[in-house]
Design a protein around this motif. Sequence first.
Motif, PDB file in Angstrom:
ATOM      1  N   GLY A  41       0.838  -1.197   0.000  1.00  0.00           N
ATOM      2  CA  GLY A  41       0.000   0.000   0.000  1.00  0.00           C
ATOM      3  C   GLY A  41       0.869   1.241   0.000  1.00  0.00           C
ATOM      4  N   GLY A  42       0.289   2.347   0.427  1.00  0.00           N
ATOM      5  CA  GLY A  42       1.032   3.606   0.462  1.00  0.00           C
ATOM      6  C   GLY A  42       1.113   4.249  -0.912  1.00  0.00           C
ATOM      7  N   THR A  43       2.089   5.146  -1.076  1.00  0.00           N
ATOM      8  CA  THR A  43       2.168   5.894  -2.338  1.00  0.00           C
ATOM      9  C   THR A  43       3.254   5.362  -3.277  1.00  0.00           C
ATOM     10  OG1 THR A  43       3.722   7.421  -1.312  1.00  0.00           O
ATOM     11  CG2 THR A  43       1.387   8.029  -1.223  1.00  0.00           C
ATOM     12  N   PRO A  45       4.232   2.404  -4.468  1.00  0.00           N
ATOM     13  CA  PRO A  45       4.005   1.410  -5.530  1.00  0.00           C
ATOM     14  C   PRO A  45       3.054   1.869  -6.639  1.00  0.00           C
ATOM     15  CG  PRO A  45       2.849   0.729  -3.555  1.00  0.00           C
ATOM     16  CD  PRO A  45       3.581   1.978  -3.196  1.00  0.00           C
ATOM     17  N   ASP A  72      -1.477  -5.020   3.534  1.00  0.00           N
ATOM     18  CA  ASP A  72      -2.124  -4.383   4.691  1.00  0.00           C
ATOM     19  C   ASP A  72      -3.205  -3.443   4.182  1.00  0.00           C
ATOM     20  OD1 ASP A  72      -0.448  -1.371   5.724  1.00  0.00           O
ATOM     21  OD2 ASP A  72      -0.531  -2.238   3.728  1.00  0.00           O
ATOM     22  N   ARG A  74      -5.988  -0.082   5.509  1.00  0.00           N
ATOM     23  CA  ARG A  74      -6.470   0.846   6.531  1.00  0.00           C
ATOM     24  C   ARG A  74      -7.917   0.489   6.850  1.00  0.00           C
ATOM     25  NH1 ARG A  74      -3.710   4.907   3.437  1.00  0.00           N
ATOM     26  NH2 ARG A  74      -1.485   4.417   3.497  1.00  0.00           N
ATOM     27  N   ASN A  84      -6.084   1.207   0.780  1.00  0.00           N
ATOM     28  CA  ASN A  84      -5.138   0.659  -0.207  1.00  0.00           C
ATOM     29  C   ASN A  84      -5.894  -0.030  -1.339  1.00  0.00           C
ATOM     30  OD1 ASN A  84      -2.735   1.560   0.964  1.00  0.00           O
ATOM     31  ND2 ASN A  84      -2.727  -0.133   2.415  1.00  0.00           N
ATOM     32  N   GLY A 140       6.394  -1.818   1.007  1.00  0.00           N
ATOM     33  CA  GLY A 140       7.025  -0.505   1.061  1.00  0.00           C
ATOM     34  C   GLY A 140       7.710  -0.373   2.418  1.00  0.00           C
ATOM     35  N   LEU A 141       8.328   0.795   2.625  1.00  0.00           N
ATOM     36  CA  LEU A 141       9.051   1.028   3.875  1.00  0.00           C
ATOM     37  C   LEU A 141       8.725   2.429   4.376  1.00  0.00           C
ATOM     38  CD1 LEU A 141      11.405   0.001   5.823  1.00  0.00           C
ATOM     39  CD2 LEU A 141      12.919   1.387   4.363  1.00  0.00           C
ATOM     40  N   GLY A 142       8.296   2.519   5.627  1.00  0.00           N
ATOM     41  CA  GLY A 142       8.033   3.841   6.198  1.00  0.00           C
ATOM     42  C   GLY A 142       9.311   4.494   6.696  1.00  0.00           C
ATOM     43  N   HIS A 146       8.796   1.024   9.350  1.00  0.00           N
ATOM     44  CA  HIS A 146       7.678   0.068   9.314  1.00  0.00           C
ATOM     45  C   HIS A 146       7.503  -0.529   7.929  1.00  0.00           C
ATOM     46  CE1 HIS A 146       4.948   3.422   7.910  1.00  0.00           C
ATOM     47  NE2 HIS A 146       4.399   2.423   7.263  1.00  0.00           N
ATOM     48  N   PHE A 147       6.928  -1.702   7.897  1.00  0.00           N
ATOM     49  CA  PHE A 147       6.540  -2.362   6.640  1.00  0.00           C
ATOM     50  C   PHE A 147       5.124  -2.886   6.846  1.00  0.00           C
ATOM     51  CE2 PHE A 147       8.721  -5.375   9.334  1.00  0.00           C
ATOM     52  CZ  PHE A 147       7.912  -6.501   9.306  1.00  0.00           C
ATOM     53  N   ALA A 148       4.353  -2.983   5.771  1.00  0.00           N
ATOM     54  CA  ALA A 148       2.916  -3.291   5.896  1.00  0.00           C
ATOM     55  C   ALA A 148       2.375  -2.377   6.995  1.00  0.00           C
ATOM     56  CB  ALA A 148       2.704  -4.782   6.147  1.00  0.00           C
ATOM     57  N   ARG A 175      -5.621  -0.598  11.532  1.00  0.00           N
ATOM     58  CA  ARG A 175      -5.134  -1.240  10.325  1.00  0.00           C
ATOM     59  C   ARG A 175      -5.368  -2.742  10.397  1.00  0.00           C
ATOM     60  NH1 ARG A 175      -0.919   1.495   7.449  1.00  0.00           N
ATOM     61  NH2 ARG A 175      -1.229   3.752   7.570  1.00  0.00           N
ATOM     62  N   ARG A 197      13.629  11.120   1.054  1.00  0.00           N
ATOM     63  CA  ARG A 197      13.194  11.104   2.464  1.00  0.00           C
ATOM     64  C   ARG A 197      13.366   9.721   3.090  1.00  0.00           C
ATOM     65  NH1 ARG A 197       7.685   9.476   3.153  1.00  0.00           N
ATOM     66  NH2 ARG A 197       6.719   8.928   1.174  1.00  0.00           N
ATOM     67  N   LYS A 198      13.635   8.715   2.252  1.00  0.00           N
ATOM     68  CA  LYS A 198      13.864   7.361   2.818  1.00  0.00           C
ATOM     69  C   LYS A 198      15.361   7.068   2.973  1.00  0.00           C
ATOM     70  CE  LYS A 198       9.440   6.384   2.726  1.00  0.00           C
ATOM     71  NZ  LYS A 198       8.756   5.429   1.839  1.00  0.00           N
TER      72      LYS A 198
HETATM   73  C1  6PG Z   1       0.384   1.673   3.950  1.00  0.00           C
HETATM   74  C2  6PG Z   1       1.532   0.804   3.531  1.00  0.00           C
HETATM   75  C3  6PG Z   1       2.770   1.177   4.275  1.00  0.00           C
HETATM   76  C4  6PG Z   1       3.652   1.858   3.260  1.00  0.00           C
HETATM   77  C5  6PG Z   1       4.745   2.642   3.914  1.00  0.00           C
HETATM   78  C6  6PG Z   1       5.493   3.475   2.869  1.00  0.00           C
HETATM   79  O1  6PG Z   1      -0.733   1.178   4.067  1.00  0.00           O
HETATM   80  O2  6PG Z   1       0.644   2.884   4.093  1.00  0.00           O
HETATM   81  O3  6PG Z   1       1.298  -0.479   3.490  1.00  0.00           O
HETATM   82  O4  6PG Z   1       3.473   0.111   4.857  1.00  0.00           O
HETATM   83  O5  6PG Z   1       4.206   0.860   2.399  1.00  0.00           O
HETATM   84  O6  6PG Z   1       4.144   3.513   4.863  1.00  0.00           O
HETATM   85  O7  6PG Z   1       4.555   4.384   2.368  1.00  0.00           O
HETATM   86  P1  6PG Z   1       4.931   5.345   1.142  1.00  0.00           P
HETATM   87  O8  6PG Z   1       5.119   4.443  -0.040  1.00  0.00           O
HETATM   88  O9  6PG Z   1       3.706   6.221   1.000  1.00  0.00           O
HETATM   89  O10 6PG Z   1       6.181   6.082   1.524  1.00  0.00           O
END
Ligand code: 6PG
Length: 243
Positions: A41-43, A45, A72, A74, A84, A140-142, A146-148, A175, A197-198
């Motif tokens: 999820g996230g932005t 991918p 994962d 929300r 997602n 992804g990686l926060g 964090h992941f997922a 979540r 930023r990562k």
């Molecule tokens: C979510 C994702 C989360 C995401 C990371 C990175 O639901 O937000 O699963 O784990 O992969 O937060 O998010 P970005 O790709 O937006 O930086």
Amino acid sequence: MIENIEVVESQIFSTVIAEEIATLVSQDIAEKGSCSIALAGGTTPGAVYRALTTPPQLQEIDWKKVSIYWGDERWVPKVSPQSNYHMVEETLLSRLGESKPTVYPIDFDSKSAEAAAKSYEKTLIDNLGSPPAFDLVLLGLGEDGHFASVFPNSSLLNDKKRYVAEALHPNGQERISLTPKCIEESKKILFLVTGERKASVIKRLFEGEDPASELPARYFTKEPKKFPNLRWFLDSESASSIS
Ligand code: 6PG
């Protein structure tokens, strides 16, 4: 460079990753007639999913032999721009032609995030067996590592019983998430990380000594040899602080 890290120029990252995913998915379909994927999820991918829906990747994948899950989610309405599911619908599903994958979103009609997690775990086991082993998991990686939806100090890091669990974002958002125990059963795991930023969290992850409780993705980097099925795809910006 650590052997399971591949650095890709930022400008071509989404195309290169889409080509890699198309190759992996097509190999599974050629070998066993199907491929199960848990999507990130996230932005990050989104651009990769869009690239999967453009030629030549679009034609390369026999989408009707693909089953799609979520790594994962929300705990928001399915149609919420925050879900997602909505992001994948926008960037991937709505852009595919006649040949559509089978899609298994989490059960947004469950009475709680906990009930949705239980229901999703049953779906995974019914479809993939026990333990549920995806052919491919994208993560992804926060910035906090964090992941997922496995956030710092998450009990999921030590949960050896569940494959899907309810979780809580530090901002209080509920979540549903695959657990690390489920993710590590997968045949292939790809982390996709982009952006300046990562760079700091990537440096901590590969050159620091943080415990996984503080930097959850250290679960996979502390002893990388435990995860021969895992590859890191970093763009040049996110990899700019590691040697
Ligand atoms: C979510 C994702 C989360 C995401 C990371 C990175 O639901 O937000 O699963 O784990 O992969 O937060 O998010 P970005 O790709 O937006 O930086």
